[in-house]
Design a protein around this motif. Structure first.
Motif, PDB file in Angstrom:
ATOM      1  N   ALA A  15       1.113  -1.059  -0.180  1.00 30.64           N
ATOM      2  CA  ALA A  15      -0.461  -0.239   0.044  1.00 30.64           C
ATOM      3  C   ALA A  15       1.109   1.504   0.323  1.00 30.64           C
ATOM      4  N   PRO A  16       0.464   2.730  -0.725  1.00 32.18           N
ATOM      5  CA  PRO A  16       1.233   3.665  -0.656  1.00 32.18           C
ATOM      6  C   PRO A  16       1.142   4.323   0.437  1.00 32.18           C
ATOM      7  N   ARG A  17       2.544   4.592   1.081  1.00 36.24           N
ATOM      8  CA  ARG A  17       3.214   5.249   2.958  1.00 36.24           C
ATOM      9  C   ARG A  17       1.568   6.405   3.204  1.00 36.24           C
ATOM     10  N   GLN A  22      -1.980   6.927   7.487  1.00 34.41           N
ATOM     11  CA  GLN A  22      -2.975   7.281   7.763  1.00 34.41           C
ATOM     12  C   GLN A  22      -3.489   5.953   8.856  1.00 34.41           C
ATOM     13  N   ALA A  23      -3.432   5.194   8.744  1.00 38.38           N
ATOM     14  CA  ALA A  23      -4.205   3.750   8.689  1.00 38.38           C
ATOM     15  C   ALA A  23      -3.247   3.981  10.900  1.00 38.38           C
ATOM     16  N   PHE A  24      -2.583   4.323  11.152  1.00 32.79           N
ATOM     17  CA  PHE A  24      -2.242   4.880  12.182  1.00 32.79           C
ATOM     18  C   PHE A  24      -1.835   6.282  13.156  1.00 32.79           C
ATOM     19  N   THR A  25      -2.844   6.471  12.333  1.00 36.88           N
ATOM     20  CA  THR A  25      -3.087   7.805  13.132  1.00 36.88           C
ATOM     21  C   THR A  25      -4.876   8.826  12.798  1.00 36.88           C
ATOM     22  N   GLN A  26      -5.711   7.769  12.134  1.00 41.54           N
ATOM     23  CA  GLN A  26      -6.823   7.610  11.780  1.00 41.54           C
ATOM     24  C   GLN A  26      -7.938   6.964  12.881  1.00 41.54           C
ATOM     25  N   ALA A  27      -8.735   7.012  13.818  1.00 45.17           N
ATOM     26  CA  ALA A  27      -9.062   6.096  13.835  1.00 45.17           C
ATOM     27  C   ALA A  27     -10.208   5.201  13.807  1.00 45.17           C
ATOM     28  N   GLU A  28     -10.468   6.058  12.394  1.00 44.43           N
ATOM     29  CA  GLU A  28     -11.375   4.727  11.637  1.00 44.43           C
ATOM     30  C   GLU A  28     -10.445   3.699  10.280  1.00 44.43           C
ATOM     31  N   HIS A  29      -9.429   4.445  10.485  1.00 38.98           N
ATOM     32  CA  HIS A  29      -8.782   2.805   9.847  1.00 38.98           C
ATOM     33  C   HIS A  29      -8.026   2.098  11.267  1.00 38.98           C
ATOM     34  N   LEU A  30      -7.735   2.563  12.260  1.00 36.96           N
ATOM     35  CA  LEU A  30      -7.007   2.239  12.920  1.00 36.96           C
ATOM     36  C   LEU A  30      -7.990   1.038  14.525  1.00 36.96           C
ATOM     37  N   LYS A  31      -9.355   1.508  14.111  1.00 42.06           N
ATOM     38  CA  LYS A  31     -10.518   0.751  14.651  1.00 42.06           C
ATOM     39  C   LYS A  31     -10.812  -0.619  14.027  1.00 42.06           C
ATOM     40  N   HIS A  32     -10.296  -1.444  13.214  1.00 43.35           N
ATOM     41  CA  HIS A  32      -9.775  -2.168  12.198  1.00 43.35           C
ATOM     42  C   HIS A  32      -8.944  -3.520  11.967  1.00 43.35           C
ATOM     43  N   SER A  76       6.247  13.990  11.495  1.00 41.60           N
ATOM     44  CA  SER A  76       6.498  13.851  10.671  1.00 41.60           C
ATOM     45  C   SER A  76       5.811  13.670   9.169  1.00 41.60           C
ATOM     46  N   ALA A  77       4.431  13.620   8.562  1.00 38.68           N
ATOM     47  CA  ALA A  77       3.885  13.216   8.046  1.00 38.68           C
ATOM     48  C   ALA A  77       4.078  13.145   6.246  1.00 38.68           C
ATOM     49  N   PRO A  78       3.813  12.165   5.674  1.00 36.92           N
ATOM     50  CA  PRO A  78       3.683  10.457   6.105  1.00 36.92           C
ATOM     51  C   PRO A  78       5.230   9.592   6.683  1.00 36.92           C
ATOM     52  N   GLU A  79       6.314  10.121   6.359  1.00 32.99           N
ATOM     53  CA  GLU A  79       7.375   9.462   6.498  1.00 32.99           C
ATOM     54  C   GLU A  79       7.596   9.152   8.389  1.00 32.99           C
ATOM     55  N   LYS A  80       7.136   9.883   9.535  1.00 29.17           N
ATOM     56  CA  LYS A  80       8.153   9.098  10.492  1.00 29.17           C
ATOM     57  C   LYS A  80       6.867   9.875  11.647  1.00 29.17           C
ATOM     58  N   GLU A 115       8.743   4.496   1.045  1.00 34.31           N
ATOM     59  CA  GLU A 115       7.607   3.648  -0.248  1.00 34.31           C
ATOM     60  C   GLU A 115       8.678   3.638  -1.199  1.00 34.31           C
ATOM     61  N   GLN A 116       8.940   2.620  -1.770  1.00 35.29           N
ATOM     62  CA  GLN A 116       8.730   2.092  -2.800  1.00 35.29           C
ATOM     63  C   GLN A 116       8.012   1.180  -3.869  1.00 35.29           C
ATOM     64  N   ASP A 117       7.770   1.277  -5.250  1.00 40.04           N
ATOM     65  CA  ASP A 117       7.191   0.701  -6.851  1.00 40.04           C
ATOM     66  C   ASP A 117       6.023   0.602  -6.023  1.00 40.04           C
TER      67      ASP A 117
END
Length: 165
Positions: A15-17, A22-32, A76-80, A115-117
């Motif tokens: 998946a793209p970076r 976002q999966a680490f920083t948004q509740a709608e993703h985290l809950k899954h 430091s979105a989306p790197e760190k 991210e790579q490829d």
């Protein structure tokens, strides 16, 4: 400090970076995906900025509840992202781990996303903060368990991300 005390976990997601971050920083993703398999995540507070807090509870199928929190130091979105992680009570106070009186009170985690490829590699470095020698030994003795636990959690994330790309 001994290099072996630091926990390092690397996982590559298809998946793209930006989405992985976002999966680490948004509740709608985290809950899954965040937490042990078959546990339910409840986000009490999520404020992703330096000084902000992610306060959450996790509930097992049999009703056992555990609370935890992150206190963000650097974003430091989306790197760190850099944060301290601890167990907490319902009010967000740092407490001892329910499974060990010698588990460090706080772990400093640094996550980098590259991210790579179209794939994103997450590298997580975890190190106890202000820990006693006994706490450092407990942390080091749990490396294999933590590797397995995060592997399961990151497999859940990979499965979740597959439904999003």
């Amino acid at each position: 400090m001994s290099k072996t005390i630091e926990l390092v976990i690397t996982h590559t997601f298809n998946a793209p970076r930006e989405l992985v971050f976002q999966a680490f920083t948004q509740a709608e993703h985290l809950k899954h995906w965040w937490g042990p398999k078959d546990w339910t995540l409840n986000v009490s507070k999520l404020d992703v900025r330096p000084g902000g807090i992610f306060h959450y509870s996790q509930q097992s199928a049999d009703g056992h509840v555990m609370w935890g929190k992150f206190v963000y130091r650097e974003i430091s979105a989306p790197e760190k992202m850099v944060y301290t992680n601890s167990f907490s009570d319902e009010e967000g106070n740092t407490i001892r781990a329910p499974f060990s009186q010698t588990w460090p009170l706080e772990i400093l985690n640094t996550l980098t996303f590259t991210e790579q490829d179209g794939k994103t590699t997450l590298t997580m470095h975890g190190m106890p903060l202000s820990a006693t020698d006994e706490e450092l030994q407990t942390f080091e003795s749990m490396h294999d368990n933590m590797q397995k636990g995060f592997a399961g959690t990151f497999d859940q994330l990979a499965e979740y991300l597959a439904s999003k790309v």
